[in-house]
Design a protein around this motif. Structure first.
Motif, PDB file in Angstrom:
ATOM      1  N   PRO A 163      21.127  27.149  68.634  1.00  0.00           N
ATOM      2  CA  PRO A 163      19.869  27.643  68.081  1.00  0.00           C
ATOM      3  C   PRO A 163      19.084  28.450  69.107  1.00  0.00           C
ATOM      4  N   PRO A 164      18.366  29.487  68.662  1.00  0.00           N
ATOM      5  CA  PRO A 164      17.578  30.301  69.597  1.00  0.00           C
ATOM      6  C   PRO A 164      16.633  29.474  70.460  1.00  0.00           C
ATOM      7  N   SER A 165      16.104  28.389  69.902  1.00  0.00           N
ATOM      8  CA  SER A 165      15.166  27.570  70.677  1.00  0.00           C
ATOM      9  C   SER A 165      15.830  26.929  71.893  1.00  0.00           C
ATOM     10  N   LEU A 166      17.128  26.632  71.795  1.00  0.00           N
ATOM     11  CA  LEU A 166      17.835  26.020  72.917  1.00  0.00           C
ATOM     12  C   LEU A 166      18.285  27.044  73.953  1.00  0.00           C
ATOM     13  N   ARG A 167      18.442  28.293  73.521  1.00  0.00           N
ATOM     14  CA  ARG A 167      18.913  29.317  74.454  1.00  0.00           C
ATOM     15  C   ARG A 167      17.934  29.531  75.589  1.00  0.00           C
ATOM     16  N   VAL A 168      16.661  29.301  75.315  1.00  0.00           N
ATOM     17  CA  VAL A 168      15.626  29.534  76.328  1.00  0.00           C
ATOM     18  C   VAL A 168      15.876  28.691  77.572  1.00  0.00           C
ATOM     19  N   TRP A 169      16.329  27.457  77.375  1.00  0.00           N
ATOM     20  CA  TRP A 169      16.564  26.562  78.506  1.00  0.00           C
ATOM     21  C   TRP A 169      18.036  26.464  78.885  1.00  0.00           C
ATOM     22  N   LEU A 170      18.925  26.449  77.891  1.00  0.00           N
ATOM     23  CA  LEU A 170      20.344  26.279  78.206  1.00  0.00           C
ATOM     24  C   LEU A 170      20.927  27.521  78.887  1.00  0.00           C
ATOM     25  N   GLY A 171      20.348  28.684  78.624  1.00  0.00           N
ATOM     26  CA  GLY A 171      20.825  29.897  79.300  1.00  0.00           C
ATOM     27  C   GLY A 171      20.647  29.810  80.804  1.00  0.00           C
ATOM     28  N   PRO A 172      19.428  29.576  81.297  1.00  0.00           N
ATOM     29  CA  PRO A 172      19.244  29.428  82.745  1.00  0.00           C
ATOM     30  C   PRO A 172      20.019  28.249  83.333  1.00  0.00           C
TER      31      PRO A 172
ATOM     32  N   ARG B 141      22.011  19.198  63.010  1.00  0.00           N
ATOM     33  CA  ARG B 141      21.875  18.334  61.837  1.00  0.00           C
ATOM     34  C   ARG B 141      20.501  17.687  61.774  1.00  0.00           C
ATOM     35  N   LEU B 142      19.975  17.303  62.914  1.00  0.00           N
ATOM     36  CA  LEU B 142      18.684  16.620  62.953  1.00  0.00           C
ATOM     37  C   LEU B 142      17.504  17.590  62.993  1.00  0.00           C
ATOM     38  N   GLY B 143      17.807  18.868  63.185  1.00  0.00           N
ATOM     39  CA  GLY B 143      16.746  19.859  63.239  1.00  0.00           C
ATOM     40  C   GLY B 143      15.813  19.668  64.418  1.00  0.00           C
ATOM     41  N   LEU B 144      16.361  19.294  65.562  1.00  0.00           N
ATOM     42  CA  LEU B 144      15.539  19.032  66.735  1.00  0.00           C
ATOM     43  C   LEU B 144      14.982  20.317  67.328  1.00  0.00           C
ATOM     44  N   GLY B 145      13.825  20.219  67.922  1.00  0.00           N
ATOM     45  CA  GLY B 145      13.201  21.360  68.560  1.00  0.00           C
ATOM     46  C   GLY B 145      13.742  21.589  69.955  1.00  0.00           C
TER      47      GLY B 145
ATOM     48  N   ALA C 195      13.395  18.314  72.510  1.00  0.00           N
ATOM     49  CA  ALA C 195      14.239  17.200  72.081  1.00  0.00           C
ATOM     50  C   ALA C 195      15.707  17.610  72.051  1.00  0.00           C
ATOM     51  N   GLY C 196      15.980  18.803  71.558  1.00  0.00           N
ATOM     52  CA  GLY C 196      17.360  19.271  71.471  1.00  0.00           C
ATOM     53  C   GLY C 196      17.987  19.450  72.840  1.00  0.00           C
ATOM     54  N   THR C 197      17.262  20.093  73.744  1.00  0.00           N
ATOM     55  CA  THR C 197      17.791  20.291  75.095  1.00  0.00           C
ATOM     56  C   THR C 197      17.989  18.957  75.803  1.00  0.00           C
TER      57      THR C 197
END
Length: 236
Positions: free
Chosen positions: A19-28, A160-164, A167-169
């Motif tokens: 998800p785009p929201s996770l890319r912000v942190w998982l990318g770096p 599946r859980l729709g985490l933000g 929480a997702g990261t």
């Protein structure tokens, strides 16, 4: 509205693997992990002895556990062997398909395969050995695989859980840490790897899986778009 248009809209509604929201942190995080892999590979290139950091934890050149923990370590190690790894991947793919997450099913195969392939290539580039010249050790392929599969499952759960973002990261990193620590402990306990090999394997998965997930999403979106374009051309 024809079938191709409906398929296109349904494809656009599919939950992305990354998800785009996770890319912000998982990318770096992936970039930092890749840097760690390179630095450790340079530091221990063509080495056959434990480094200072390795000896802080345990003497990695001899088995450090006895029964019953040795049997536990062997069981965990089996999950990184070809038969055990294949069974885990098949189970993960099956679960993804049952949950209607085809993109994640693809990532379970491609992501783990790319991670193990990268780890294998790095072994030959680094040339670090343990217990003799024929045993390439850096990075740990078992740890890389276990971490990669945990990342895939965590990404599935996040979708599946729709985490933000937070929480997702947190879930993704926690899953990677638990799986990597469990497999890494087994590898060091059995004398198969140095602790820094384990760290390298863990970071390899953290670098490869997010990048592969992004590629899976991008490729899937393009395929859906091409199908819709083909349908429009047929009607015109």
């Amino acid at each position: 509205m024809d079938r191709l248009d409906r398929h296109h809209q349904r494809g656009q509604r599919l939950v992305a693997v990354l998800p785009p929201s996770l890319r912000v942190w998982l990318g770096p995080i992936a970039a930092l992990a890749a840097l760690v892999v390179v630095v450790l590979g340079v530091l221990y290139a063509d080495d056959g002895e434990p480094g200072t950091v390795d000896t802080w934890f345990v003497d990695p050149t001899a088995d450090s556990v006895q029964p019953p923990w040795r049997r536990v370590a062997l069981a965990v190690d089996f999950l990184g062997e070809p038969a055990g790894a294949a069974a885990l991947v098949v189970a993960t793919v099956t679960g993804c398909l049952l949950l209607r997450r085809p993109r994640t099913a693809v990532l379970a195969v491609v992501g783990t395969g790319a991670t193990v392939g990268t780890a294998t290539l790095l072994k030959h580039l680094a040339g670090r050995t343990i217990h003799g010249d024929g045993n390439l050790s850096y990075p740990s392929g078992h740890t890389a695989f276990a971490t990669a599969l945990a990342l895939v499952v965590a990404l599935l759960a996040t979708g599946r859980l729709g985490l933000g973002r937070t929480a997702g990261t947190s879930l993704v990193l926690a899953a990677a840490l638990v799986a990597g620590a469990a497999m890494g402990w087994a590898q060091v306990a059995l004398g198969a790897h140095y602790p820094t090999d384990v760290l390298g394997g863990w970071c390899t998965a953290l670098a490869v899986v997010p990048a592969t997930a992004w590629l899976v999403d991008r490729t899937a979106d393009r395929l859906v778009g091409r199908m819709a374009d083909a349908g429009r051309r047929e009607r015109s």
